[in-house]
Design an enzyme around this catalytic site. Structure first.
Site, short mmCIF file in Angstrom:
data_model
loop_
_atom_site.label_atom_id
_atom_site.label_comp_id
_atom_site.label_asym_id
_atom_site.label_seq_id
_atom_site.Cartn_x
_atom_site.Cartn_y
_atom_site.Cartn_z
N GLY A 174 -47.84 27.82 62.16
CA GLY A 174 -48.92 28.79 62.35
C GLY A 174 -50.09 28.20 63.12
O GLY A 174 -50.70 28.84 63.98
N CYS A 175 -50.42 26.96 62.80
CA CYS A 175 -51.57 26.30 63.44
C CYS A 175 -51.27 26.00 64.91
O CYS A 175 -52.15 26.10 65.76
CB CYS A 175 -51.93 25.03 62.68
#
Length: 158
Positions: free
Chosen positions: A44-45
């Site tokens: 996600g990051c």
């Protein structure tokens, strides 16, 4: 003490990638986007950082600096930045003082276990150093575009 929309952000000095130290005072006259993410080099990051990276020219056109921040050490941040070709600096906040200023450390649950971690959050600071917008509990998809549009409209209004 936490940041409040419409109020000045207290000046800060933080350690970042590229062997830099960043302070809010140094950024006066520019808008600043700070996106807090839970952990470098996680899916996600990586997606979120890439979305900001891919819009950097548009942020620049709106007089806006992009900064990423997490509790990762500087080496992990440097590796993340290099591997993803991020064109902005990443802040290392192992002591969590920067995270606490923005109140992004929250109790989270993972596989039934509770722990404290960063709640994915983004802040838009205006060119006078005041908090203009905040996004908490961010979902990555479409987020960087939404922040870009807010930065553009803030810039156009100034």
């Amino acid at each position: 003490m936490s940041v409040v929309i419409g109020q000045p952000i207290p000046d800060f000095t933080v350690t970042a990638t590229s062997n830099t130290t960043i302070s809010l005072a140094d950024l006066k006259g520019r808008q600043v986007v700070i996106f807090f993410y839970p952990k470098a080099s996680t899916p996600g990051c990586t997606t979120e950082g890439g979305d900001f990276r891919d819009r950097k020219d548009e942020f620049e056109a709106a007089n806006t600096v992009i900064l990423g921040a997490s509790r990762d050490g500087i080496r992990a941040q440097e590796n993340f930045k290099a591997k993803q070709a991020f064109n902005f600096e990443l802040i290392s906040d192992k002591e969590e003082s920067f995270c606490k200023l923005f109140d992004v450390i929250k109790l989270k649950k993972l596989y039934g276990k509770e722990h404290f971690g960063i709640e994915r959050s983004t802040f838009l600071i205006d060119s006078n150093g005041n908090l203009a917008r905040e996004w908490r509990g961010v979902k990555v998809k479409g987020h960087a575009q939404e922040v870009l549009e807010a930065a553009q409209s803030l810039h156009d209004a100034s």
